[in-house]
Design a protein around this motif. Structure first.
Motif, PDB file in Angstrom:
ATOM      1  N   ASP A 521      13.573  -9.719  22.675  1.00 57.83           N
ATOM      2  CA  ASP A 521      13.508 -11.027  22.034  1.00 57.83           C
ATOM      3  C   ASP A 521      13.038 -10.877  20.605  1.00 57.83           C
ATOM      4  O   ASP A 521      11.850 -10.976  20.312  1.00 57.83           O
ATOM      5  CB  ASP A 521      12.550 -11.932  22.816  1.00 57.83           C
ATOM      6  CG  ASP A 521      12.542 -13.359  22.287  1.00 57.83           C
ATOM      7  OD1 ASP A 521      13.329 -13.633  21.371  1.00 57.83           O
ATOM      8  OD2 ASP A 521      11.762 -14.169  22.798  1.00 57.83           O
ATOM      9  N   ARG A 558      14.778 -11.395  27.430  1.00 57.02           N
ATOM     10  CA  ARG A 558      14.320 -12.203  26.302  1.00 57.02           C
ATOM     11  C   ARG A 558      13.206 -13.135  26.743  1.00 57.02           C
ATOM     12  O   ARG A 558      13.067 -13.445  27.916  1.00 57.02           O
ATOM     13  CB  ARG A 558      15.476 -12.971  25.670  1.00 57.02           C
ATOM     14  CG  ARG A 558      16.352 -12.033  24.852  1.00 57.02           C
ATOM     15  CD  ARG A 558      17.222 -12.748  23.862  1.00 57.02           C
ATOM     16  NE  ARG A 558      17.659 -11.818  22.813  1.00 57.02           N
ATOM     17  CZ  ARG A 558      18.643 -12.074  21.980  1.00 57.02           C
ATOM     18  NH1 ARG A 558      19.297 -13.201  22.045  1.00 57.02           N
ATOM     19  NH2 ARG A 558      18.969 -11.194  21.047  1.00 57.02           N
ATOM     20  N   GLU A 563      17.655 -17.014  24.398  1.00 55.42           N
ATOM     21  CA  GLU A 563      18.355 -16.433  25.538  1.00 55.42           C
ATOM     22  C   GLU A 563      19.581 -15.691  25.040  1.00 55.42           C
ATOM     23  O   GLU A 563      20.116 -15.976  23.968  1.00 55.42           O
ATOM     24  CB  GLU A 563      18.760 -17.542  26.522  1.00 55.42           C
ATOM     25  CG  GLU A 563      19.502 -17.064  27.764  1.00 55.42           C
ATOM     26  CD  GLU A 563      18.701 -16.056  28.587  1.00 55.42           C
ATOM     27  OE1 GLU A 563      18.605 -14.888  28.160  1.00 55.42           O
ATOM     28  OE2 GLU A 563      18.185 -16.441  29.648  1.00 55.42           O
ATOM     29  N   TRP A 564      20.018 -14.708  25.817  1.00 54.83           N
ATOM     30  CA  TRP A 564      21.250 -13.997  25.489  1.00 54.83           C
ATOM     31  C   TRP A 564      22.433 -14.953  25.560  1.00 54.83           C
ATOM     32  O   TRP A 564      22.468 -15.863  26.397  1.00 54.83           O
ATOM     33  CB  TRP A 564      21.491 -12.856  26.488  1.00 54.83           C
ATOM     34  CG  TRP A 564      20.424 -11.814  26.516  1.00 54.83           C
ATOM     35  CD1 TRP A 564      19.530 -11.582  27.512  1.00 54.83           C
ATOM     36  CD2 TRP A 564      20.132 -10.848  25.497  1.00 54.83           C
ATOM     37  NE1 TRP A 564      18.699 -10.531  27.192  1.00 54.83           N
ATOM     38  CE2 TRP A 564      19.046 -10.058  25.953  1.00 54.83           C
ATOM     39  CE3 TRP A 564      20.687 -10.561  24.246  1.00 54.83           C
ATOM     40  CZ2 TRP A 564      18.511  -9.025  25.192  1.00 54.83           C
ATOM     41  CZ3 TRP A 564      20.158  -9.530  23.487  1.00 54.83           C
ATOM     42  CH2 TRP A 564      19.087  -8.775  23.964  1.00 54.83           C
ATOM     43  N   ASP A 568      27.342 -11.959  26.362  1.00 55.40           N
ATOM     44  CA  ASP A 568      26.636 -10.691  26.213  1.00 55.40           C
ATOM     45  C   ASP A 568      25.915 -10.259  27.484  1.00 55.40           C
ATOM     46  O   ASP A 568      25.554  -9.086  27.630  1.00 55.40           O
ATOM     47  CB  ASP A 568      25.608 -10.785  25.077  1.00 55.40           C
ATOM     48  CG  ASP A 568      26.256 -10.854  23.702  1.00 55.40           C
ATOM     49  OD1 ASP A 568      27.346 -10.279  23.538  1.00 55.40           O
ATOM     50  OD2 ASP A 568      25.680 -11.504  22.815  1.00 55.40           O
ATOM     51  N   ILE A 569      25.685 -11.204  28.394  1.00 59.36           N
ATOM     52  CA  ILE A 569      24.892 -10.914  29.595  1.00 59.36           C
ATOM     53  C   ILE A 569      25.608  -9.880  30.472  1.00 59.36           C
ATOM     54  O   ILE A 569      26.795 -10.004  30.755  1.00 59.36           O
ATOM     55  CB  ILE A 569      24.622 -12.201  30.396  1.00 59.36           C
ATOM     56  CG1 ILE A 569      23.721 -13.142  29.581  1.00 59.36           C
ATOM     57  CG2 ILE A 569      23.971 -11.895  31.753  1.00 59.36           C
ATOM     58  CD1 ILE A 569      23.567 -14.529  30.188  1.00 59.36           C
ATOM     59  N   VAL A 637      20.562  -7.638  29.249  1.00 58.41           N
ATOM     60  CA  VAL A 637      21.604  -6.853  28.589  1.00 58.41           C
ATOM     61  C   VAL A 637      21.188  -5.396  28.657  1.00 58.41           C
ATOM     62  O   VAL A 637      20.027  -5.058  28.386  1.00 58.41           O
ATOM     63  CB  VAL A 637      21.778  -7.291  27.120  1.00 58.41           C
ATOM     64  CG1 VAL A 637      22.633  -6.282  26.354  1.00 58.41           C
ATOM     65  CG2 VAL A 637      22.393  -8.679  27.047  1.00 58.41           C
TER      66      VAL A 637
END
Length: 642
Positions: A521, A558, A563-564, A568-569, A637
């Motif tokens: 993060d 994060r 948040e992602w 991207d997750i 990630v």
């Protein structure tokens, strides 16, 4: 200058202003670097070149300088060049943008203190060449003082170079929304958001001055060259508004669109909302990589309000993605994206034993993994991944939690006093009474004594044990690293050092983990998360030749601020309503961080409320895309080292 592209195709070179090709969206020249460190070095090099050119012709170099976290690395590099390369500041005259009002020069929150701490005390600039607005000027003197400040800049030939940061209100200097393009040096009332952002440095918003003295918009715009620095996701929205929006007094930085020699130097996070980065298919032709395709499909679903499998050829064509359809038809695109997201969902964050792991985010083997959860502060583990933490313990993995810093600075004096008084009531002692007296007599903006810091750190340790025990973890698997970079007793931390990295290396080498979880993060307002992540990266880099590292995966989570992106997750761990509640109770164990936490940013809600909304929002986004619906989800990630 050679153009350099990062692995996503983003231009990260520092190009001269004349080579920038504006898109129909962008109105200010900007360059994006992979990280702020390299960007800061390049800016420092430009300043150094200017100083040397002026020296060569016997002229002074007049610099407009900024404060705050953004230019610190620039100043560090200038100091290094002075000490190691002989860069002289003997011909430099400086004018700082602003200062709080009222503010003593000796106050460690003053910009006078900041500039001497980071630059002036370490170079050979003549003291008479340093100009910083006086934070003690009286109301009756302020008009004449401001006019004299403006005159002194003009008498020195004007600003050759102006360095800027940008606030989330769009302020440059302290020119808050409503500032006029022709404004000069003056006193201004600070916006609430500006004071919120400054609150951590002042140990609470109540201690932040309400006024400041600042150069005006016109003063800044008269500089011959302007460079604005922007770092991190939390600056992305205001950077987009400034670079792509219309000129408006409500976003004062937009006045820079009228300057003919200005560059915004950004990192990837700060530039992430610019149209050419967020939705490049709206700018022109794209190289449709898998990552960009995933990003575009998720964006298209949000734009149309449709699930993935409902998107049609018309949706693609109407939203700038017709060239993508020339590569692959919409049916295949949709199915691939749906399967990609579906395969990120798992209730087995350590891998599912005896299962086909071909399409799962984690390996099935070994069935029982050794895991280290690195937590920058003593509550980030349960705030950010409490549900996943619980799953890993329940599913029988050997879980270790490592708290990288003591977190002592986030404990209020009121909380520390309560514990000291309880201790002194049970067992009266001179040590406890000394702590009590020290807290009660503490003056504004003074450092905690070592004993008070140790008490505050012990409070955070006790709360951490309460949370990890609640989740079923043995005390022997809880590690308090107390990395030295953090232990300054102030908001300003030291740089990451060899002692910090050695501590990290020792723990990783001891546990030999199959999984490492770390905070990715980088929008954390205090920056500690970034330093802690750098420590993880460096430790793993040094251990990369060890046999166990070949089977060690790094997962990034994060925190409460960010948040992602869905595209991207790579691992999404669902939580049931009962698990959400269990995570909440684990967060509640950190009592010193409840009911008015010291560093909560501009969101007045407690951390558990913010993170529950975020986890619920992630689950809702998965549902909107046409996938299964859960009460909440934690997202990760995987970081792959080159």
């Amino acid at each position: 200058m050679k153009t350099t592209l990062d692995k996503k195709g983003i231009d990260i070179s520092y190009k001269p202003v004349g080579q920038f090709e504006e898109t129909r969206f962008e109105k200010i020249h900007n360059v994006i670097f992979e990280d702020s460190n390299e960007a800061s070095i390049r800016v420092a090099e430009e300043i150094a070149d200017l100083i040397r050119k002026k020296q060569a012709v016997g002229k002074n170099c007049v610099l407009g300088l900024a404060t705050g976290s953004s230019p610190i690395r620039v100043y560090e590099e200038l100091v290094r060049m002075h000490k190691e390369e002989g860069l002289s500041f003997s011909n430099v005259v400086t004018f700082n943008l602003d200062e709080y009002l009222p503010m003593d020069k000796g106050n460690m929150q003053s910009y006078y203190y900041f500039m001497h701490e980071h630059l002036f005390n370490h170079v050979d600039i003549p003291s008479e060449n340093v100009n910083i607005p006086d934070g003690k000027i009286t109301q009756g003197e302020v008009v004449d003082y401001c006019l004299a400040y403006e005159k002194k800049i003009k008498d020195n030939g004007g600003l050759d170079f102006q360095l800027l940061g940008i606030g989330r209100t769009g302020h440059i200097g302290f020119n808050e929304p409503g500032s006029h393009r022709n404004s000069g040096t003056r006193v201004i009332t600070l916006d609430h958001i500006t004071r919120v952002d400054a609150a951590p440095a002042f140990l609470g918003i109540d201690n932040v001055p309400r006024k400041a003295i600042t150069m005006g918009i016109a003063t800044v715009r008269n500089a011959k060259r302007i460079v604005l620095l922007g770092w991190g996701h939390n600056k992305a929205e205001i950077i987009k508004d400034t670079v792509e929006g219309n000129i408006s007094s409500q976003v004062p930085a937009t006045y820079l669109q009228e300057h003919n020699n200005v560059t915004f130097v950004l990192d990837v996070g700060a530039g992430s909302e610019l149209t050419r980065n967020k939705t490049p298919w709206l700018v022109g032709s794209c190289e449709w990589t898998d990552d960009l395709t995933s990003k575009a499909i998720v964006w298209l679903c949000g734009k149309t309000g449709k699930s993935i499998l409902s998107i049609t050829d018309k949706d693609y064509n109407d939203n700038g993605m017709s060239d993508l359809l020339s590569i692959e038809d919409s049916y295949d695109l949709n199915i691939k994206m749906f399967n990609k997201l579906q395969h990120t969902i798992t209730g087995w964050p350590g891998g599912k034993p005896n299962a086909d792991d071909t399409s799962r985010p984690e390996r099935a083997v070994p069935a029982k993994k050794r895991v280290i959860i690195f937590s920058p502060h003593p509550d980030d583990d349960v705030i950010s991944m409490g549900g996943t933490f619980d799953r890993l313990v329940e599913q029988g993995h050997e879980v270790h939690v490592a708290y990288q810093t003591s977190g002592n600075i986030a404990v209020s004096d009121k909380e520390a006093l309560k514990f000291a008084e309880i201790s002194n009531t049970i067992t009266p002692s001179k040590e406890a009474q000394k702590i009590i007296d020290g807290i009660l007599s503490k003056k504004e903006n003074t450092f905690d004594s070592l004993n008070v810091r140790l008490l505050k750190g012990a409070i955070r340790r006790g709360e951490s044990y309460a949370a990890t025990r609640y989740l079923g973890l043995q005390d022997s698997n809880v590690h308090f690293l107390d990395l030295p970079f953090y232990e300054t007793g102030t908001i300003k931390k030291n740089n990451l050092g060899e002692a910090d990295i050695a501590i990290m290396v020792d723990l990783i080498n001891k546990v030999k983990p199959h999984q490492i979880y770390a905070a990715g993060d980088l929008a954390d307002p205090h920056g500690t998360h970034k330093v802690c992540l750098d420590a993880v990266f460096e430790a793993m880099k040094r251990l990369k030749e060890e046999p166990f590292m070949k089977d060690c995966w790094l997962w990034l989570y994060r925190g409460a601020w960010h948040e992602w992106d869905i595209n991207d997750i790579e691992m999404a761990v669902p939580m049931s309503p009962s698990q959400v509640l269990k995570k909440r109770y684990a967060i509640f164990c950190h009592q010193s961080q409840k009911d008015g936490v010291m560093f909560q940013g501009d969101d007045s809600r407690e951390f558990w409320m913010r993170v529950e909304e975020r986890n619920r929002g992630t689950a809702e986004r998965y549902k909107a895309l046409g996938l299964a619906h859960y009460a909440a989800m934690e997202a990760f990630v995987r970081y792959k080292f080159d």
